[in-house]
Structures are given as structure tokens and as C-alpha cells.
Design an enzyme around this catalytic site. Sequence first.
Site, PDB file in Angstrom:
ATOM      1  N   GLU A 274       6.970   4.967  -6.686  1.00  0.00           N
ATOM      2  CA  GLU A 274       5.661   4.988  -7.332  1.00  0.00           C
ATOM      3  C   GLU A 274       5.665   5.996  -8.490  1.00  0.00           C
ATOM      4  O   GLU A 274       6.237   7.083  -8.331  1.00  0.00           O
ATOM      5  CB  GLU A 274       4.626   5.403  -6.275  1.00  0.00           C
ATOM      6  N   HIS A 292      -1.904   1.726  -4.319  1.00  0.00           N
ATOM      7  CA  HIS A 292      -2.322   3.057  -3.844  1.00  0.00           C
ATOM      8  C   HIS A 292      -3.845   3.242  -3.978  1.00  0.00           C
ATOM      9  O   HIS A 292      -4.325   4.143  -4.656  1.00  0.00           O
ATOM     10  CB  HIS A 292      -1.586   4.167  -4.604  1.00  0.00           C
TER      11      HIS A 292
END
Length: 317
Positions: A274, A292
Amino acid sequence: MKVVLANDGLAQLGIDALEKADYEVITTRVAQEQLVNFINKNNVDALLVRSATEVKKELINACPKLKLIGRGGVGLDNIDVDHAKSKGIHVIHTPDASAESVTELVFAHLLTGVRFLHSANRDMPLEGDSQFKQLKKSYANGRELKGKTLGIIGFGTIGQATAKMALSLGMKVLLNDHHVEKETLTVSFFDGQSVEFKLVNSDLKTVLQDSDFISLHVPAQNGYVIGKKELAQMKQGAGIINTSRGGVLDEVALVDALDNNKIAFAGLDVYESEPTPEIKILMHPKISLTPHIGASTLEAQERIGLELADQVIKLLK
């Protein structure tokens, strides 16, 4: 007037509460490399962040006037907590505010996985008019959550909230947590009624072997909590959900387990690489994906904003 920089944003309720207490609130998004200069130039007393902004040792050392660092969320892995405290800086976070939002996302991914919604929502716009009967046949073997076992690894606030929702749906719950021996959970309903459930900690191997689905609720770790060995111990055709932290689940091993049909599906809100998840993860037909957003509901952000504001006002009197 004290100055608060909410670098990753702050709900309006939190801003209002701070301004009412005579704080100046800055919500300008300052780039990481410009943050030190901005904090010092604007005499910032409190820095509030979420997961995007890093507050490490170098920044803390370079900002001697900083009195408080706050994280809107559960984990504190983007803040050098011990170093901040050694400098006399308050460090706060909001571990409870986002629990319900993350929990509902867990079940959004679970329900998506057992009913193939992630694939159906890709296929229906393309083939729904021409291959309706074939799609109906392809997605006809869904499963119910009721009566199944959910294994929860990590039994803090969010793990417990997830357990309560599972129990409400008629699921059995197994838990694994190094810090919990047993826990009594109270599941409350809209009319004031409540039911108590007594749960006992199990070893990780038992949870993996006996659960139909696994949900991860652990902080950032050195190394994987679920790797090749642990995936091999799971039930054939089980599902796994990770809404906790990227890096606690071995994504290479996960893809192998999905490709080999050991694992039926996965639901991911967080990723090892990420904010640039691997293309194999993004394109995999058996993975339900979100970017997320576990704590990203209006209600959670309002609770986070108010909780941060209250703590700032109390600590910086």
C-alpha cells in the site's frame, strides 16, 4: 490561541469543538517533506493525522514547539510514540471510534465472498443481458454465514465488535489473542434487550483448523501472522478477511492458496505494498477489494473528530 494542524483532515464536528474552545484549526494538506517547515512557521501546538502522514523521530526532533500528536484511528505505527513521549509530547489516538465501521466492512467482505458479489458485479454489466442464465448457474453455490464458525485473530476493540456481529448473525466464534484468556461479550439489541456470551481463547492452530472464515484484527507486526504454513492449516474452502494492517498476511502465499482452491475467497482492505497494491491482488477473481476504508464512514469520522478534539482540549489546557 493554540494551533492545531489536522493534516489528514478532521470531521467538521471536531473542528467546531476545537474552534469553540478557542483553537485555530488548519486543515490544509501539507506534503510530508514540507511538514517540519510548516509546523514551525505556523507555531503548531498539536498535529493530528490518520494513516497518510508519518510522524517519525526526525520530524519530532525538528519541531520543538509541538506539544501533542494525535492519530484518528486505532494503530500508532506511523508515529514514533516512545520518542515523542520522551520529548514530553502527548500522544493520543481513538481506538474505539471506528470499531463499528470496520466491523461492518468485515461482514461486507464476508457476504461478498460467500455470494460472489465481487465477481457478479463485474460480470453483470458485461454479460448480464446475454449470459443471464449462465451467470445464474455460475453463482448458484453460495453459502450462508449463519451456523458457520468465524475465527478472530486479535481480540481488541475491533475484534470484539466483530465477534458481537458474528454472534448476532447466529455464527459461532473462536478467538486467538496473546493477551486474552477469556472474555464476556454483551450483545445489545435495539429494544434494550441484551445477551451475554462467554468466550475462551484458543491456540492459533485450533482457530485456523476449526473456522470456516478467518478475520484478522492485529497491529502491525515484524513478519506475517498468516503465511504459507497457517494458510495450509485452514479448512479447505475457507475464507479470510484482512481489515487490520498490510503485512500481517502473506499475499504471495494467499494468491497460491486461492489458485489451488485451498482458500475459497479473500477480502482485503489493506495491502502489503500500500498505496500501490500488487496487480496480482487487484486482478484476482477471488478477492474482494476496498482501498483502506475500514474507518471511513461519516459516523466513525464524526466520533473520531469529537474524541480527538476532547482529548486535545483536556491535555493542552
